[in-house]
Design a protein around this motif. Structure first.
Motif, PDB file in Angstrom:
ATOM      1  N   GLN A   5      59.223  46.503 -27.423  1.00  0.00           N
ATOM      2  CA  GLN A   5      58.087  45.829 -26.792  1.00  0.00           C
ATOM      3  C   GLN A   5      56.924  46.787 -26.534  1.00  0.00           C
ATOM      4  O   GLN A   5      55.764  46.357 -26.494  1.00  0.00           O
ATOM      5  CB  GLN A   5      58.534  45.183 -25.486  1.00  0.00           C
ATOM      6  N   ARG A   6      57.238  48.094 -26.373  1.00  0.00           N
ATOM      7  CA  ARG A   6      56.154  49.041 -26.118  1.00  0.00           C
ATOM      8  C   ARG A   6      55.173  49.129 -27.293  1.00  0.00           C
ATOM      9  O   ARG A   6      54.071  49.654 -27.149  1.00  0.00           O
ATOM     10  CB  ARG A   6      56.716  50.433 -25.807  1.00  0.00           C
ATOM     11  N   GLN A  11      49.448  46.892 -31.632  1.00  0.00           N
ATOM     12  CA  GLN A  11      49.309  46.061 -32.828  1.00  0.00           C
ATOM     13  C   GLN A  11      47.840  45.872 -33.219  1.00  0.00           C
ATOM     14  O   GLN A  11      47.477  45.984 -34.384  1.00  0.00           O
ATOM     15  CB  GLN A  11      49.955  44.684 -32.600  1.00  0.00           C
ATOM     16  N   ALA A  12      46.993  45.543 -32.237  1.00  0.00           N
ATOM     17  CA  ALA A  12      45.579  45.286 -32.516  1.00  0.00           C
ATOM     18  C   ALA A  12      44.833  46.607 -32.664  1.00  0.00           C
ATOM     19  O   ALA A  12      44.955  47.487 -31.817  1.00  0.00           O
ATOM     20  CB  ALA A  12      44.961  44.454 -31.398  1.00  0.00           C
ATOM     21  N   VAL A 133      49.886  56.385 -23.270  1.00  0.00           N
ATOM     22  CA  VAL A 133      50.347  55.749 -22.023  1.00  0.00           C
ATOM     23  C   VAL A 133      51.271  54.579 -22.339  1.00  0.00           C
ATOM     24  O   VAL A 133      52.318  54.402 -21.707  1.00  0.00           O
ATOM     25  CB  VAL A 133      49.145  55.300 -21.174  1.00  0.00           C
ATOM     26  N   TYR A 134      50.895  53.759 -23.321  1.00  0.00           N
ATOM     27  CA  TYR A 134      51.748  52.628 -23.696  1.00  0.00           C
ATOM     28  C   TYR A 134      53.118  53.103 -24.168  1.00  0.00           C
ATOM     29  O   TYR A 134      54.148  52.509 -23.819  1.00  0.00           O
ATOM     30  CB  TYR A 134      51.076  51.814 -24.806  1.00  0.00           C
ATOM     31  N   LEU A 135      53.163  54.168 -24.953  1.00  0.00           N
ATOM     32  CA  LEU A 135      54.439  54.669 -25.462  1.00  0.00           C
ATOM     33  C   LEU A 135      55.307  55.225 -24.343  1.00  0.00           C
ATOM     34  O   LEU A 135      56.533  55.275 -24.474  1.00  0.00           O
ATOM     35  CB  LEU A 135      54.195  55.726 -26.528  1.00  0.00           C
ATOM     36  N   ALA A 136      54.691  55.646 -23.245  1.00  0.00           N
ATOM     37  CA  ALA A 136      55.436  56.134 -22.083  1.00  0.00           C
ATOM     38  C   ALA A 136      55.772  55.014 -21.106  1.00  0.00           C
ATOM     39  O   ALA A 136      56.281  55.280 -20.010  1.00  0.00           O
ATOM     40  CB  ALA A 136      54.620  57.215 -21.366  1.00  0.00           C
TER      41      ALA A 136
END
Length: 391
Positions: A5-6, A11-12, A133-136
């Protein structure tokens, strides 16, 4: 098969859309003038290339490179920083070699954020800051940057509830994409704010030398010489035209450097020693190529701003970076992506839409000055044909 989900926020990508648009325009016969990417067209200095070339035949450079193998580079980076910014640096504990600064800024959130923690990011800002940040599994609080404030964040506007859950602030001046610069007073305010709220202050600093004021930009470490909370990222890509060699480094707080080093130890080895030797040659060798690079981009800036003003598009003249940050005229003021897609389709000129850098970037485009003056003028002539009501 299930994807994590991360990955959803990644995607965009406006720049992937622009890449497809450039390919489609090229397929119809358009000649593309790509002003959308900040990849310098200037050559790597000869003495740097010679150092790398000599290393290729040295078998001691052909194996894995662990931390101890980066000592010569770290010492050169520390000396360069101290000479430039008058900040003492310990090469053993306060410097870390990176495979480009983007690698470091993307990995840093893994080292300092727990899931759900906030990172305070500039809006607009460089896209990889958000990606890390999203990957963390962190959360992002965007700090809007507006022209009226000189594209500097208002720290007082950050809600206390967000601050209580924040662990990281990322800043970058001279700024991509807005070209804004920051004073020592601003950096002192930023450091004091991060100290007060127990935040790591990360400064992405690729344009340290690319200023048109006659002196380098202000380092965040000049406001935090004891490195109480600050880490700064530098790349060889801009000052030394080494973008394809992927080499940079971080300097700062020893605990943060150690944490980032631990992340890297589980993800990658260090950059090829031959490239390290090239980077050492760049940092310790003659700096005339840096001065020539700045002069080249100053001339391009002046040419492009004058040409845009001539066609009726008023764009401010920046004090730094290789970009122009141009406010879109009506009727495009809230349609930066559509403007750029149509522009490349109809004229072959590719710009970067402001929305790709964040919500607060809407209404602008970024123009990368990565072609000689005559090419820039010809591209702006094409833009004039596209803009309604241009003289």
């Amino acid at each position: 098969m299930q994807i994590a989900q991360r990955m959803m926020p990644l995607q965009a990508n406006v720049f992937a859309d622009m890449d497809r648009a450039k390919a489609a325009a090229r397929a119809t016969g358009q000649s593309i003038v790509d002003l959308s990417l900040g990849s310098s067209d200037l050559s790597t200095p000869t003495h740097v290339l010679e150092a790398i070339a000599t290393a290729l035949s040295d078998p001691t450079t052909h194996g894995y490179c662990l931390f101890s193998g980066t000592q010569a580079f770290r010492e050169a980076a520390a000396r360069w920083y101290t000479d430039k910014f008058d900040v003492a640096v310990d090469p053993e504990t306060e410097v870390l070699l990176l495979i480009g600064s983007q690698e470091g800024t993307a990995h840093l959130p893994l080292a300092v954020l727990n899931p759900g923690d906030f990172a305070l990011l500039m809006d607009p800002g460089y896209p990889s800051h958000a990606g890390g940040v999203y990957l963390a599994n962190g959360q992002i609080y965007p700090m809007p940057l507006i022209a009226e404030d000189g594209f500097l964040p208002r720290f007082a506007d950050i809600p206390l509830a967000v601050l209580e859950q924040s662990r990281l602030m990322v800043l970058s001046y001279p700024h991509n994409p807005t070209t804004a610069t920051a004073s020592l007073d601003f950096w002192q305010e930023a450091v004091a704010f991060c100290q007060q709220h127990n935040l790591v202050l990360a400064h992405d600093f690729p344009y340290a030398d690319l200023t048109f004021t006659g002196k380098p930009a202000i380092s965040a470490l000049q406001a935090d010489p004891d490195k109480t909370c600050t880490i700064e990222f530098f790349t060889m890509s801009k000052s030394y035209n080494m973008g394809g060699f992927r080499v940079g480094y971080a300097i700062g707080n020893a605990a943060i450097i150690t944490a980032l080093r631990q992340i890297k130890a589980n993800v990658d080895f260090n950059q090829y020693p031959g490239i390290q030797r090239g980077a050492i040659a760049a940092l310790t060798g003659p700096q005339d190529t840096v001065h020539n690079m700045v002069a080249t981009f100053r001339q391009r800036r002046d040419t492009a701003v004058a040409a845009l003003n001539r066609i009726g598009w008023a764009v401010p003249k920046p004090d730094a970076t290789m970009y122009l940050w141009a406010k879109l005229p009506n009727p495009w003021s809230e349609r930066s992506k559509e403007f750029c897609l149509r522009l490349v389709e109809q004229t072959g000129v590719a710009l970067a839409p402001g929305i790709g850098f964040g919500k607060a970037g809407e209404g602008y485009v970024r123009i990368a000055l990565v072609h000689p003056p005559d090419v820039l003028e010809a591209a702006i002539d094409r833009i004039a044909e596209f803009l309604p009501g241009a003289p």
